[in-house]
Design an enzyme around this catalytic site. Structure first.
Site, short mmCIF file in Angstrom:
data_model
loop_
_atom_site.label_atom_id
_atom_site.label_comp_id
_atom_site.label_asym_id
_atom_site.label_seq_id
_atom_site.Cartn_x
_atom_site.Cartn_y
_atom_site.Cartn_z
N ARG A 106 -20.94 16.54 2.05
CA ARG A 106 -19.64 15.86 1.96
C ARG A 106 -18.47 16.84 2.07
O ARG A 106 -17.44 16.55 2.68
CB ARG A 106 -19.55 15.09 0.64
CG ARG A 106 -18.28 14.27 0.55
CD ARG A 106 -18.27 13.29 -0.59
NE ARG A 106 -17.24 12.29 -0.33
CZ ARG A 106 -16.30 11.94 -1.20
NH1 ARG A 106 -16.27 12.48 -2.39
NH2 ARG A 106 -15.40 11.04 -0.88
N HIS A 133 -15.35 16.58 4.69
CA HIS A 133 -13.94 16.61 4.30
C HIS A 133 -13.21 17.75 5.01
O HIS A 133 -12.10 17.58 5.51
CB HIS A 133 -13.80 16.79 2.78
CG HIS A 133 -14.00 15.52 2.01
ND1 HIS A 133 -13.37 15.25 0.83
CD2 HIS A 133 -14.77 14.45 2.28
CE1 HIS A 133 -13.74 14.05 0.39
NE2 HIS A 133 -14.59 13.55 1.25
N ASN A 188 -11.08 13.64 -4.45
CA ASN A 188 -11.93 14.82 -4.64
C ASN A 188 -13.03 14.55 -5.65
O ASN A 188 -13.79 15.44 -5.99
CB ASN A 188 -11.08 15.99 -5.16
CG ASN A 188 -10.63 15.75 -6.60
OD1 ASN A 188 -10.85 14.70 -7.16
ND2 ASN A 188 -10.04 16.77 -7.18
N HIS A 247 -24.64 9.02 4.17
CA HIS A 247 -24.74 8.29 2.90
C HIS A 247 -26.18 7.98 2.51
O HIS A 247 -26.43 7.18 1.63
CB HIS A 247 -23.88 7.02 2.94
CG HIS A 247 -22.40 7.33 2.89
ND1 HIS A 247 -21.42 6.41 3.11
CD2 HIS A 247 -21.76 8.50 2.61
CE1 HIS A 247 -20.22 6.99 2.98
NE2 HIS A 247 -20.41 8.25 2.70
C1 HEM Z 1 -17.17 6.72 7.53
C2 HEM Z 1 -16.27 7.01 6.61
C3 HEM Z 1 -16.63 7.49 5.24
C4 HEM Z 1 -16.15 6.99 4.07
C5 HEM Z 1 -15.16 5.86 3.92
C6 HEM Z 1 -16.78 7.72 3.00
C7 HEM Z 1 -16.54 7.50 1.66
C8 HEM Z 1 -17.23 8.10 0.63
C9 HEM Z 1 -17.02 7.83 -0.78
C10 HEM Z 1 -15.96 6.88 -1.33
C11 HEM Z 1 -17.91 8.55 -1.48
C12 HEM Z 1 -18.13 8.55 -3.00
C13 HEM Z 1 -17.18 9.44 -3.76
C14 HEM Z 1 -17.38 9.24 -5.22
O1 HEM Z 1 -16.99 8.19 -5.73
O2 HEM Z 1 -17.97 10.11 -5.87
C15 HEM Z 1 -18.71 9.29 -0.53
C16 HEM Z 1 -19.73 10.13 -0.84
C17 HEM Z 1 -20.46 10.86 0.07
N1 HEM Z 1 -20.22 10.93 1.43
FE1 HEM Z 1 -18.98 9.75 2.48
N2 HEM Z 1 -17.63 8.65 3.53
C18 HEM Z 1 -17.57 8.56 4.89
C19 HEM Z 1 -18.24 9.34 5.80
C20 HEM Z 1 -19.12 10.35 5.46
C21 HEM Z 1 -19.69 11.29 6.39
C22 HEM Z 1 -19.36 11.35 7.88
C23 HEM Z 1 -20.52 12.10 5.68
C24 HEM Z 1 -21.36 13.25 6.16
C25 HEM Z 1 -21.94 13.30 7.33
C26 HEM Z 1 -20.48 11.64 4.31
C27 HEM Z 1 -21.22 12.17 3.28
C28 HEM Z 1 -21.14 11.78 1.96
C29 HEM Z 1 -22.05 12.27 0.93
C30 HEM Z 1 -23.24 13.20 1.13
C31 HEM Z 1 -21.61 11.70 -0.27
C32 HEM Z 1 -22.22 11.92 -1.66
C33 HEM Z 1 -21.53 13.10 -2.31
C34 HEM Z 1 -22.18 13.57 -3.59
O3 HEM Z 1 -23.13 12.96 -4.07
O4 HEM Z 1 -21.72 14.60 -4.11
N3 HEM Z 1 -19.59 10.60 4.21
N4 HEM Z 1 -18.26 9.00 0.75
C1 LIG Z 2 -9.76 16.77 -8.72
O1 LIG Z 2 -8.38 16.53 -8.87
C2 LIG Z 2 -7.93 16.49 -10.23
C3 LIG Z 2 -6.46 16.17 -10.21
O2 LIG Z 2 -6.17 15.15 -9.29
C4 LIG Z 2 -8.24 17.85 -10.88
O3 LIG Z 2 -7.86 17.80 -12.25
C5 LIG Z 2 -9.73 18.18 -10.76
O4 LIG Z 2 -9.98 19.47 -11.24
C6 LIG Z 2 -10.17 18.10 -9.30
N1 LIG Z 2 -11.60 18.31 -9.19
C7 LIG Z 2 -12.15 19.32 -8.48
C8 LIG Z 2 -13.63 19.34 -8.42
O5 LIG Z 2 -11.49 20.15 -7.90
#
Ligand code: HEM
Ligand SMILES: *[C@@H]1O[C@H](CO)[C@@H](O)[C@H](O)[C@H]1NC(C)=O
Ligand SMILES: *[C@@H]1O[C@H](CO)[C@@H](O)[C@H](O)[C@H]1NC(C)=O
Ligand SMILES: *[C@@H]1O[C@H](CO)[C@@H](O)[C@H](O)[C@H]1NC(C)=O
Ligand SMILES: *[C@@H]1O[C@H](CO)[C@@H](O)[C@H](O)[C@H]1NC(C)=O
Length: 325
Positions: free
Chosen positions: A59, A63, A100, A197
Site C-alpha cells: 500500500r 500511495h 494515512n 486488496h
Molecule cells: C482503486 C482504488 C483504491 C482505493 C479506493 C483504495 C482504498 C483503500 C482503503 C480505504 C484501505 C484501508 C485503509 C484502512 O482503513 O486501514 C486500503 C488498504 C489497502 N490497499 Fe487500497 N485502495 C485502492 C487501490 C489499491 C492499490 C492499487 C493497491 C496496491 C496494488 C492497494 C493496496 C492496499 C493494501 C495492501 C491495503 C491493506 C493495507 C494494510 O493492511 O496495511 N490499494 N485501500
Molecule cells: C497519521 O496522521 C495523524 C494526524 O493526522 C498522525 O497523528 C499519525 O501519526 C499519522 N500516522 C502515521 C503512521 O504516520
C-alpha cells in the site's frame, strides 16, 4: 477546459514515459549489485516478526506512486519516495495526512536503506527501495515475482494536503477510471491493481458509510451481501469503542491470490470502490476472468505494477529516506 488539461497532461505523461527509459533492470548492476538482496532480507526479516508488513509495503508503494500529481501544472512526480518523508517544522508530510490510517512499517524501508548505505553509499534511491520492497512483499505472500525497473530519484516535497489525490473507497467506476487514466493507467490496470486488496486490513472508518445510515431509505448498502454486511456491523457497531477495529480485506489476508475477485462477484468486499468493478461490462468481464484464473490475474497484476511504478520525477538519492538531503 478540465478535459483539455487532462488530455494535454496525458499526452505529456506518455511522452515523458518514453523518456523514462532511464529506468532499467540492470541500473545498479555496476554500482550496487547487492541492493536487491539487501531489500529482500529486510522485508523477509520484518515479515517473520509481523505478518502485516507485506500489505503495508504494497500500500505504501501505491500511495507513493499516486500522490504528487497535479493536473494544472502537470507536475509528474509519482514514485518519488514522497510518502517516506517525515513532517518537518510547519510542513505536514503525506504520511501524516488524513488517509494515512493504515500506513505503517516505515522502519522496514529504513532498515533496508541502512544496510544498502553501508554497502554502497549515496547510490540507491529510497523510491527504488520501496518499489523493490513492494515486489518482495507480494512474493513473500505467495504471489508472482517480476523484475523491477530501477533508477528512480527521490523527491524533496511531501504535502499532507496532496493525499486528497488518492482515490477514495466511496468512488464509483467513473471516478476510479478518471483517477487511473490521469496517471496513464487503463481500466485493465484499475481492475488488476485493485487485486492488491487480496492483502491486508481496513479500519471500520473506511467502510462504515456502507453499513450504517447508507442513505435516507436504506441503512445498509444494498449492493453488499446481507450476511457479509451483518458480520461487518458486529465488528464495527455504530458506537464503536474498540480502537483499531476493522476487517481483513479477504479471509486469506496474508496470501496473495485471486480470492479478492471471487469476493467481488459474491458482493463481499469492503469498499464501494471494490464493488464498483461490477458496474461496467468491461470491468465486470475482467473481474470474472481474474476470479476464474489465478494465472490471468498474476500476469495482469505484474504488468500493471510495472506500469504504475515506472514513472518518477525526483531529483536526488536521499541518504536517509525520512529527510531530504
Ligand atoms: C482503486 C482504488 C483504491 C482505493 C479506493 C483504495 C482504498 C483503500 C482503503 C480505504 C484501505 C484501508 C485503509 C484502512 O482503513 O486501514 C486500503 C488498504 C489497502 N490497499 Fe487500497 N485502495 C485502492 C487501490 C489499491 C492499490 C492499487 C493497491 C496496491 C496494488 C492497494 C493496496 C492496499 C493494501 C495492501 C491495503 C491493506 C493495507 C494494510 O493492511 O496495511 N490499494 N485501500
Ligand atoms: C497519521 O496522521 C495523524 C494526524 O493526522 C498522525 O497523528 C499519525 O501519526 C499519522 N500516522 C502515521 C503512521 O504516520
Ligand atoms: C511556521 O509558521 C510560523 C507562522 O505561520 C512562522 O512564524 C515560522 O517561522 C514557521 N516555521 C518554520 C520552521 O517554517
Ligand atoms: C459517479 O459519481 C460522480 C460524482 O458524485 C457522479 O457525477 C457520476 O454521475 C457518478 N457516475 C456513476 C457511473 O455513477
Ligand atoms: C439509496 O440507495 C439505493 C441503492 O443505491 C437506491 O436505489 C435508493 O434510491 C437510494 N435512496 C435514496 C433516498 O437516495
Amino acid at each position: 477546459m478540465a478535459a483539455i488539461v487532462t488530455l494535454f497532461c496525458t499526452l505529456l505523461i506518455f511522452s515523458v514515459s518514453s523518456l523514462v527509459n532511464s529506468l532499467s533492470l540492470n541500473y545498479y548492476d555496476k554500482t550496487c549489485p547487492q541492493a536487491e538482496s539487501a531489500v529482500t532480507n529486510a522485508v523477509q526479516e520484518a515479515t517473520m516478526n509481523d505478518n502485516t508488513v507485506p500489505a503495508a509495503l504494497l500500500r505504501m508503494h501505491f500511495h507513493d506512486c499516486f500522490i504528487r500529481f497535479t493536473l494544472v501544472s502537470c507536475i509528474l512526480k509519482r514514485c518519488d519516495a514522497s510518502v517516506l518523508l517525515d513532517s518537518v517544522g510547519n510542513n505536514t508530510a503525506e504520511k501524516d495526512g488524513p488517509p494515512n490510517i493504515s500506513l505503517h512499517a516505515f522502519y522496514v524501508i529504513d532498515n533496508a536503506k541502512t544496510a544498502i548505505e553501508a554497502l554502497c553509499p549515496g547510490v540507491v534511491s529510497c523510491a527504488d527501495i520501496l518499489a523493490l520492497a513492494a515486489r518482495d512483499a507480494v512474493v513473500l505472500s505467495g504471489g508472482p515475482t517480476w523484475n523491477v525497473p530501477k533508477g528512480r530519484k527521490d523527491g524533496r516535497i511531501s504535502l499532507a494536503s496532496e493525499t486528497r489525490q488518492l482515490p477514495a473507497p466511496i468512488f464509483n467506476i467513473s471516478q476510479l477510471q478518471q483517477s487511473f487514466s490521469q496517471r496513464g493507467l487503463s481500466m485493465e490496470d484499475l481492475v488488476a491493481l485493485s487485486g492488491g486488496h487480496t492483502l491486508g486490513f481496513s479500519h471500520c472508518s473506511s467502510f462504515e458509510s456502507r453499513i450504517h445510515d447508507f442513505n435516507t431509505s436504506q441503512d445498509i448498502d444494498p449492493s453488499m451481501h446481507p450476511s457479509f454486511a451483518a458480520s461487518l456491523r458486529s465488528v464495527c457497531p455504530v458506537h464503536n469503542t474498540v480502537k483499531n477495529a476493522g476487517a481483513t480485506m479477504d479471509p486469506s489476508a496474508t496470501t496473495f491470490d485471486n480470492t479478492y475477485y471471487k469476493l467481488v462477484l459474491q458482493r463481499k468486499t469492503l469498499f464501494s470502490s471494490d464493488q464498483a468493478l461490477l458496474s461496467t461490462r468491461m470491468a465486470k468481464g475482467l473481474v470474472s476472468k481474474f476470479a476464474s484464473s489465478q494465472e490471468a490475474f498474476t500476469k495482469a497484476f505484474t504488468k500493471s505494477m510495472i506500469k504504475m511504478s515506472s514513472l518518477t520525477g525526483g531529483q536526488e538519492v536521499r541518504l536517509n529516506c525520512r529527510v531530504v538531503n
